[in-house]
Design a protein around this motif. Structure first.
Motif, PDB file in Angstrom:
ATOM      1  N   ILE A   2      56.020  26.004   2.680  1.00 16.13           N
ATOM      2  CA  ILE A   2      56.720  25.023   1.968  1.00 16.13           C
ATOM      3  C   ILE A   2      57.834  25.829   1.481  1.00 16.13           C
ATOM      4  O   ILE A   2      58.876  25.517   1.703  1.00 16.13           O
ATOM      5  N   GLU A   3      57.549  26.720   0.370  1.00 14.13           N
ATOM      6  CA  GLU A   3      58.275  27.441  -0.317  1.00 14.13           C
ATOM      7  C   GLU A   3      59.311  28.165   0.439  1.00 14.13           C
ATOM      8  O   GLU A   3      60.484  28.503   0.327  1.00 14.13           O
ATOM      9  N   ALA A   4      58.775  28.843   1.835  1.00 16.49           N
ATOM     10  CA  ALA A   4      59.625  29.633   2.607  1.00 16.49           C
ATOM     11  C   ALA A   4      60.197  28.888   3.762  1.00 16.49           C
ATOM     12  O   ALA A   4      60.830  29.487   4.574  1.00 16.49           O
ATOM     13  N   ASP A   5      60.481  27.637   3.554  1.00 15.56           N
ATOM     14  CA  ASP A   5      60.966  26.905   4.551  1.00 15.56           C
ATOM     15  C   ASP A   5      60.637  26.943   5.880  1.00 15.56           C
ATOM     16  O   ASP A   5      61.208  26.688   6.923  1.00 15.56           O
ATOM     17  N   GLN A   6      59.394  27.342   5.993  1.00 19.62           N
ATOM     18  CA  GLN A   6      58.819  27.743   7.451  1.00 19.62           C
ATOM     19  C   GLN A   6      58.515  26.062   7.873  1.00 19.62           C
ATOM     20  O   GLN A   6      57.929  25.959   9.222  1.00 19.62           O
ATOM     21  N   THR A   8      58.498  21.742   6.996  1.00 18.75           N
ATOM     22  CA  THR A   8      59.367  20.606   6.318  1.00 18.75           C
ATOM     23  C   THR A   8      58.492  19.488   5.917  1.00 18.75           C
ATOM     24  O   THR A   8      58.995  18.468   5.005  1.00 18.75           O
ATOM     25  N   THR A   9      57.473  19.312   6.463  1.00 21.17           N
ATOM     26  CA  THR A   9      56.606  18.045   6.245  1.00 21.17           C
ATOM     27  C   THR A   9      55.133  18.435   6.165  1.00 21.17           C
ATOM     28  O   THR A   9      54.806  19.468   6.615  1.00 21.17           O
ATOM     29  N   ILE A  10      54.309  17.286   5.566  1.00 17.78           N
ATOM     30  CA  ILE A  10      53.125  17.624   5.612  1.00 17.78           C
ATOM     31  C   ILE A  10      52.226  17.634   7.007  1.00 17.78           C
ATOM     32  O   ILE A  10      51.256  18.568   7.107  1.00 17.78           O
ATOM     33  N   ASP A  11      52.878  16.773   7.914  1.00 20.14           N
ATOM     34  CA  ASP A  11      52.319  16.960   9.129  1.00 20.14           C
ATOM     35  C   ASP A  11      52.538  18.174   9.747  1.00 20.14           C
ATOM     36  O   ASP A  11      51.475  18.878  10.212  1.00 20.14           O
ATOM     37  N   GLU A  12      53.525  18.869   9.829  1.00 17.56           N
ATOM     38  CA  GLU A  12      53.859  20.353  10.068  1.00 17.56           C
ATOM     39  C   GLU A  12      52.800  21.361   9.571  1.00 17.56           C
ATOM     40  O   GLU A  12      52.363  22.098  10.196  1.00 17.56           O
ATOM     41  N   LEU A  13      52.669  21.010   8.255  1.00 24.06           N
ATOM     42  CA  LEU A  13      51.776  22.065   7.321  1.00 24.06           C
ATOM     43  C   LEU A  13      50.463  22.151   7.969  1.00 24.06           C
ATOM     44  O   LEU A  13      49.745  22.791   8.370  1.00 24.06           O
ATOM     45  N   LEU A  28      46.752  18.908  -1.807  1.00 27.43           N
ATOM     46  CA  LEU A  28      48.116  19.343  -2.326  1.00 27.43           C
ATOM     47  C   LEU A  28      48.164  18.484  -3.717  1.00 27.43           C
ATOM     48  O   LEU A  28      48.600  18.972  -4.549  1.00 27.43           O
ATOM     49  N   ARG A  29      47.608  17.300  -3.874  1.00 29.06           N
ATOM     50  CA  ARG A  29      47.644  16.769  -5.106  1.00 29.06           C
ATOM     51  C   ARG A  29      46.941  17.506  -6.288  1.00 29.06           C
ATOM     52  O   ARG A  29      47.488  17.368  -7.427  1.00 29.06           O
ATOM     53  N   LEU A  30      45.973  18.176  -5.835  1.00 29.71           N
ATOM     54  CA  LEU A  30      45.343  19.042  -6.983  1.00 29.71           C
ATOM     55  C   LEU A  30      46.217  20.019  -7.467  1.00 29.71           C
ATOM     56  O   LEU A  30      45.776  20.565  -8.732  1.00 29.71           O
ATOM     57  N   ALA A  31      47.107  20.474  -6.773  1.00 25.49           N
ATOM     58  CA  ALA A  31      48.102  21.424  -7.286  1.00 25.49           C
ATOM     59  C   ALA A  31      48.875  20.956  -8.209  1.00 25.49           C
ATOM     60  O   ALA A  31      49.416  21.638  -9.176  1.00 25.49           O
ATOM     61  N   PHE A  32      48.995  19.534  -8.531  1.00 23.34           N
ATOM     62  CA  PHE A  32      49.716  18.858  -9.409  1.00 23.34           C
ATOM     63  C   PHE A  32      48.998  18.556 -10.750  1.00 23.34           C
ATOM     64  O   PHE A  32      49.286  17.570 -11.476  1.00 23.34           O
ATOM     65  N   LEU A  33      47.593  18.807 -10.668  1.00 20.27           N
ATOM     66  CA  LEU A  33      46.743  18.628 -12.055  1.00 20.27           C
ATOM     67  C   LEU A  33      47.257  19.219 -13.305  1.00 20.27           C
ATOM     68  O   LEU A  33      47.744  20.280 -13.099  1.00 20.27           O
TER      69      LEU A  33
END
Length: 74
Positions: A2-6, A8-13, A28-33
């Motif tokens: 995501i950070e490297a712009d490889q 752009t969406t959760i679906d792609e990731l 991904l939500r856990l990263a924002f705890l």
């Protein structure tokens, strides 16, 4: 990725990572705890009632004080 712009969406990731979109979104939500919640989990200082399934399924607010309340840290 995501950070490297490889991607752009959760679906792609999710496709790139070879996982389901819903699973990835939960993770991904856990990263924002809140940092103190993360630290408590890593050191085993979290409430005994807090299990991974509950953590992944909880409706977590964006604000850290709300997260503490929902997860039993308040």
């Amino acid at each position: 990725m995501i950070e490297a712009d490889q991607v752009t969406t959760i679906d792609e990731l999710a496709r790139t990572a070879g996982t389901e979109r819903t699973h990835l979104a939960r993770m991904l939500r856990l990263a924002f705890l809140a940092p103190d919640i993360q630290q408590a989990i890593l050191t085993g200082q979290h409430p005994q009632s807090l299990r991974l399934r509950a953590l992944l399924e909880a409706e977590l607010p964006a604000n850290w004080s709300g997260q503490r309340q929902v997860l039993g840290f308040a």
